[in-house]
Design an enzyme around this catalytic site. Structure first.
Site, PDB file in Angstrom:
ATOM      1  N   CYS A  98       0.841  -1.205   0.000  1.00  0.00           N
ATOM      2  CA  CYS A  98       0.000   0.000   0.000  1.00  0.00           C
ATOM      3  C   CYS A  98       0.870   1.246   0.000  1.00  0.00           C
ATOM      4  O   CYS A  98       0.547   2.241  -0.630  1.00  0.00           O
ATOM      5  CB  CYS A  98      -0.959  -0.004   1.179  1.00  0.00           C
ATOM      6  SG  CYS A  98      -0.904   1.420   2.242  1.00  0.00           S
ATOM      7  N   ASP A 155       1.791   3.430   2.347  1.00  0.00           N
ATOM      8  CA  ASP A 155       1.732   4.419   3.410  1.00  0.00           C
ATOM      9  C   ASP A 155       2.210   3.763   4.697  1.00  0.00           C
ATOM     10  O   ASP A 155       1.628   2.796   5.157  1.00  0.00           O
ATOM     11  CB  ASP A 155       0.303   4.932   3.604  1.00  0.00           C
ATOM     12  CG  ASP A 155      -0.120   5.829   2.452  1.00  0.00           C
ATOM     13  OD1 ASP A 155       0.766   6.450   1.842  1.00  0.00           O
ATOM     14  OD2 ASP A 155      -1.320   5.897   2.176  1.00  0.00           O
ATOM     15  N   CYS A 207       0.692   9.631   1.234  1.00  0.00           N
ATOM     16  CA  CYS A 207      -0.053  10.607   0.447  1.00  0.00           C
ATOM     17  C   CYS A 207      -0.523  11.739   1.355  1.00  0.00           C
ATOM     18  O   CYS A 207      -0.419  11.657   2.584  1.00  0.00           O
ATOM     19  CB  CYS A 207      -1.228   9.929  -0.231  1.00  0.00           C
ATOM     20  SG  CYS A 207      -2.442   9.332   0.942  1.00  0.00           S
ATOM     21  N   CYS A 267      -6.905   6.056   4.737  1.00  0.00           N
ATOM     22  CA  CYS A 267      -5.811   6.746   5.437  1.00  0.00           C
ATOM     23  C   CYS A 267      -6.213   7.082   6.869  1.00  0.00           C
ATOM     24  O   CYS A 267      -5.390   7.008   7.787  1.00  0.00           O
ATOM     25  CB  CYS A 267      -5.430   8.036   4.716  1.00  0.00           C
ATOM     26  SG  CYS A 267      -4.735   7.737   3.092  1.00  0.00           S
TER      27      CYS A 267
END
Lengths: 305, 137
Positions: free
Chosen positions: B35, B37, B60, B104
């Site tokens: 992913c 992150d 991000c 997120c």
């Protein structure tokens, strides 16, 4: 079918069907063996644009296949494994960059080549890790918004003190896994070795290195160097490739965790399926996106002269 | 309407509580290589209160803004309150996130829970195991 038989069959079929196979340096060695060119992302794209093959198979991640399509729209471009993406390229989208630009008037938007084609349509220029200093140095603009990798950004900014930089908190999850503690441990275990790292590493790691450079630059440095031992701070395939190329020298990974899982998604079997016409993803870009992204790449070539 | 709210842009561009707590009482790391992150939360805990919190996130804009907002929401709060923090509360405090970026805020919630669990485990403090389902680690 053995690995060797599959490799022979891939090579026979690619010649018969006028296919060019490009392999990123982070691919495994069985894939390098069937490739026409091996290199970093931009080196591969240039090779692709210059080849007279009808089909190009990109063994790497999605943005690399997109870059090939941008430069060679008349060719069929296959991404060897459609699941293979670059997590860093996904960290910034067009909308986020446009918002950032709105907050930073007067800044030129510079993106790393590890970004989507769509993002490149709203950037002024893109750079590779090896060309960044020269390209940004040649830009008339003094204020630079660099996305998405802040670690690479800080490394470049350190070499261009006359320019002002703004970053976002993005970065490569693979290179971020290496820490200053890993350096300490590796130096203790291999006190005579030189430490060569990629500028996507954390600044605390790059600061301790003997050499900082792109994948290609690290390989060239290690091959030409008179030293016998090296600690390699980039994707661990490079350790294997260097060991193959330089059997008289010793190479150690800075961290065993520095493996890019996306790069490892592609298997020899995927490439076999691609040459047989039953695998891979046929990359398409609408012409507006392609031309917008091409403008960003063309400026890179222009400023890299 | 813009895809990213002014609050998201503010916390993305000027994130609060960025950094590392060297002698942290609890550390939580979530995310995975695919992913991309990676979110790491550090807690300093005094008398069951979150005396300090820092985060290290490379990701991000929504991941940075979610981490920043989540740390603001739990700073100075008792652990029991921090454990009640939901991704929905983080998203609302940011005046919304794009639909494809909602994960997120989930990451922020999970990172905080992981850091609290780490504190409990390190100090042999008993806790209700149902607060930390396996998949959230």
């Amino acid at each position: 079918m053995t690995v060797r038989e599959m490799q022979d069959e891939i090579i026979r079929l690619k010649k018969e069907r006028n296919i060019c196979i490009l392999a990123h340096a982070y691919q495994s060695h069985d894939i390098w063996d069937v490739a026409d060119y091996v290199g970093d992302s931009f080196g591969l794209s240039r090779q692709a644009a210059g080849t007279d093959a009808d089909t190009v198979i990109m063994c790497g991640v999605r943005f690399m296949a997109e870059t090939v399509k941008i430069l060679a729209p008349e060719k069929k471009v296959l991404l060897s494994n459609s699941e293979a993406g670059c997590p860093m390229a996904e960290q910034i989208d067009k909308e986020l960059l446009e918002e950032l630009k709105r907050h930073l008037p007067g800044y030129a938007a510079v993106c790393y080549i590890n970004t989507t084609a769509e993002l490149k349509t709203v950037c002024d220029v893109c750079v590779t890790s090896s060309s960044a200093k020269k390209i940004i140095g040649n830009m008339p603009e003094d204020k630079i918004l660099f996305v998405p990798d802040c670690n690479l950004g800080e490394y470049i900014a350190g070499q261009l003190p006359e320019k002002t930089f703004e970053f976002m908190h993005g970065g490569c999850p693979t290179h971020l896994r290496m820490s200053a503690a890993d350096v300490k441990k590796a130096r203790r275990e291999h006190p005579a070795a030189l430490l060569l790292v990629h500028p996507e590493c954390r600044p605390a790691v790059s600061a301790l290195a003997d050499f900082v450079g792109s994948t290609t630059e690290i390989m060239e440095y290690a091959e030409k160097s008179e030293a016998d031992e090296f600690i390699i701070g980039t994707e661990n395939s490079i350790v294997q490739h260097l060991q193959m190329n330089c059997p008289g020298k010793r190479f150690y990974p800075l961290s065993k965790d520095c493996v890019c899982h996306n790069m490892k998604l592609t298997t020899l079997g995927d490439i076999y399926d691609c040459v047989l016409g039953r695998g891979g993803e046929d990359i398409t870009l609408d012409e507006e996106t392609r031309l917008g992204a091409k403008r960003c790449i063309d400026r890179m070539l222009e400023l890299n002269r | 309407m813009a895809l990213y709210s002014e609050k998201v842009m503010d916390h993305f561009r000027s994130p609060r509580n960025v950094g590392v707590i060297e002698d942290a009482d609890g550390v939580g790391e979530v995310g995975n290589a695919v992913c991309g992150d990676i979110m790491k939360i550090y807690l300093k805990i005094e008398n069951d209160i979150i005396a300090d919190v820092k985060f290290e996130t490379f990701g991000c804009g929504s991941a940075i803004a979610s981490s920043s907002m989540a740390t603001e929401l739990i700073k100075g709060q008792p652990l029991s309150e921090a454990l009640k923090l939901t991704n929905k509360a983080v998203t609302e405090a940011l005046d919304g996130l794009p639909a494809h970026k909602l994960h997120c805020s989930v990451l922020a919630e999970q990172a905080i829970r992981a850091a609290v669990k780490d504190y409990y485990d390190k100090n042999d403090i008993e806790y209700d195991k149902s607060l930390f389902p396996e998949h959230e680690e």
